[in-house]
Write an enzyme that holds these catalytic residues in place. Structure first.
Site, short mmCIF file in Angstrom:
data_model
loop_
_atom_site.label_atom_id
_atom_site.label_comp_id
_atom_site.label_asym_id
_atom_site.label_seq_id
_atom_site.Cartn_x
_atom_site.Cartn_y
_atom_site.Cartn_z
N LYS A 65 -1.19 -52.01 33.99
CA LYS A 65 -0.15 -52.88 33.42
C LYS A 65 -0.80 -53.96 32.55
CE LYS A 65 3.89 -55.54 35.04
NZ LYS A 65 4.67 -55.93 36.24
N SER A 140 9.49 -54.81 36.19
CA SER A 140 8.83 -54.99 34.91
C SER A 140 7.68 -54.02 34.66
CB SER A 140 8.28 -56.42 34.81
OG SER A 140 7.32 -56.63 35.83
N SER A 164 9.03 -55.37 40.94
CA SER A 164 8.57 -54.77 39.68
C SER A 164 7.71 -53.51 39.81
CB SER A 164 7.78 -55.79 38.88
OG SER A 164 8.69 -56.57 38.16
N1 GLN Z 1 13.02 -58.38 38.17
C1 GLN Z 1 12.47 -59.50 38.86
C2 GLN Z 1 12.33 -60.66 37.89
O1 GLN Z 1 12.82 -60.53 36.83
C3 GLN Z 1 11.14 -59.13 39.45
C4 GLN Z 1 10.07 -59.02 38.45
C5 GLN Z 1 8.74 -58.72 39.06
O2 GLN Z 1 8.63 -58.27 40.20
N2 GLN Z 1 7.70 -59.03 38.31
O3 GLN Z 1 11.79 -61.67 38.18
#
Ligand code: GLN
Length: 481
Positions: A65, A140, A164
């Site tokens: 990532k 994400s 994410s």
């Molecule tokens: N979707 C969640 C957020 O927007 C989690 C994102 C993540 O785990 N990085 O914060």
């Protein structure tokens, strides 16, 4: 045979038998990327050289990532503000991969700074779901999940702050593990919310997840929050049997808004595990209804402080406005942050600054921390009665690109089942468990006590060995859109 759609452990067997070579594996991946990534957009950059050391133990390329530092590589969190930032050092996980002889294939696309559930907020444009390219891959870590699903990666690393890794794993039909907080070093992971972030694997099956965890887990003096707990050999937990295990189903998780197809797939998973000896009981996690609001106080608060360092001085982008406004330095900060951050990043910085401001700290941030403790205690109590907890990973299957982009609250709600594991620090895994009528993957989530990743591996492996979902691959068309 398509090497690029194989699992890492299958490729290791083929290598051992002399049936393939590291070079062949690499070129099949590069061909897949060339053929499909015009559509999927899972990568933001790929490796220039693809060599593995001749004595490498596990020479199976991995995709990373774009928020994990790789020395000498641009590392941008898919944000304009980090364009041209070249990482001066390797994250600990990268060092560990390198010592196992694992070559790095590329950086994968993500929501800007990992803020999101759809990979639509990337400055490189959205990633598409390989099972239906009109849908999001989740986020994400959407690039990592989509690359693995599309056969553009063998395995990958993502990061999980509120879901994410697990939510995109569920949307793309792959296995995603968020380890216990402190299990994997965060050194070199560009911080979003430091008390919630964890790095973890996205893989085609449970065995690969255990193999990758064996490599990346462990204490690190460079991360003061990493735990000094010995790392077991996770492959020893790959046992096809759940005899003697009690699995809890939290009654609060069967909310309105959860799709019938997801519910049915979960019921199917329960019956497979029952046949393999698991006993199911109902448990209660009474503070679940506060999880999303608690997270959206704590996570933005930490994010707003972590993002303060991107001011145009030390990293990436620097923009000086044409006309002077205040002072040269303040003008530069403001212009850089205005041009460099996208809408969601700005929203998080504003939310976070607000809940931390002196007049509101007690009402929001402090109260959020107290509710966080209550949520963690719910799990402590539940785990007095069961070895693991089974839930859906997401309320629905992947949604359409654009569908939730202008509705942040509905986007935030897609993490309703995953957020509590981050707030509590416990490990949780998403495992593919079926498809909707329209052919989109569904996943279930399994959670365990802190440092009980082996329990996740055992239950997930049992399920996988008695079903065939993990063998399904999407049929992508070559070419651009
Ligand atoms: N979707 C969640 C957020 O927007 C989690 C994102 C993540 O785990 N990085 O914060």
């Amino acid at each position: 045979m398509n090497l690029n759609t194989c699992t890492a452990h299958e490729l290791l067997d083929l290598l051992k038998q002399g049936k393939t070579s590291v070079g062949e594996i690499f070129s099949s991946l590069l061909t897949a990327i060339k053929t499909f990534d015009g559509t999927v957009n899972a990568y933001v950059r790929t490796a220039r050289s693809t060599e593995a050391a001749p004595d490498a133990k596990v020479p199976i390329p991995v995709s990373i990532k774009d928020n994990i530092n790789i020395e000498g590589w641009e590392t941008t969190c898919s944000s304009k503000i980090l364009k041209n930032y070249i990482a001066p050092y390797d994250a600990t996980v990268i060092q560990k991969l390198r010592s196992a002889g694992i070559p790095i294939l590329g950086h994968t696309n993500m929501d800007e700074f990992a803020f999101g559930s759809s990979t639509e907020t990337s400055c490189y444009g959205p990633t598409r779901n390989p099972w239906d390219t009109s849908c999001v891959p989740g986020g994400s870590s959407g690039g990592s999940a989509a690359a693995v699903a599309a056969g553009e990666a063998i395995w990958a690393l993502g990061s999980d702050t509120g879901g994410s890794i697990r939510q995109p794993a569920a949307f793309c039909g792959v296995v995603g593990l968020k380890p216990t907080y402190g299990r994997v070093s965060r050194y070199g992971l560009i911080a979003f919310a430091s008390s919630l972030d964890q790095i973890g694997p996205l893989t085609k099956d449970v065995t690969d997840s255990a193999l990758l965890m064996n490599i990346i887990a462990g204490h690190d003096t460079m991360d003061s929050t990493s735990a000094e707990v010995p790392v077991p050999d996770y492959t020893r937990a790959l046992i096809n049997d759940c005899k003697g295990l009690t699995i809890g189903i939290p009654k609060e998780y069967f909310i309105e808004g959860i799709s019938t197809e997801v519910k049915e797939a979960l019921e199917g998973a329960i019956s497979v595990l029952k046949n393999k000896g698991a006993r199911f009981i109902e448990v209660s996690l009474p503070h679940t209804e506060y999880a999303v609001s608690t997270y959206y106080i704590i996570a933005p608060a930490e994010a707003s402080s972590n993002l303060a360092r991107f001011d145009g001085v030390r990293f990436g982008l620097r923009v000086q406005p044409q006309k002077p406004r205040k002072s040269a330095i303040v003008d530069m900060y403001e212009e850089t942050r205005d041009r460099g951050f996208g809408r969601e990043a700005k929203r998080r910085v504003m939310l976070g600054t607000y809940v931390l401001s002196s007049g509101y700290y007690d009402a929001y941030y402090l109260r959020g921390q107290k509710v966080r403790t209550l949520i963690r205690r719910d799990f402590d109590t539940a785990f007095e009665h069961c070895d693991a907890i089974l839930t859906p990973t997401t309320p629905t299957t992947a949604f359409k690109i654009g569908e939730k982009l202008n509705d942040p609250v509905s986007m935030y709600l897609s993490d309703i089942f995953t957020i509590s594991a981050n707030l509590s620090g416990i490990p949780a895994m998403s495992v593919p468990c079926g498809f909707s009528k329209s052919g989109l993957p569904i996943g279930f989530q399994i959670c365990a006590k802190p440092f009980a990743e082996e329990m996740l591996f055992r239950i997930a492996y049992t399920y996988e060995q008695n079903t065939g979902w993990h063998k399904e691959r999407p049929s992508l068309k070559a070419g651009g859109l």
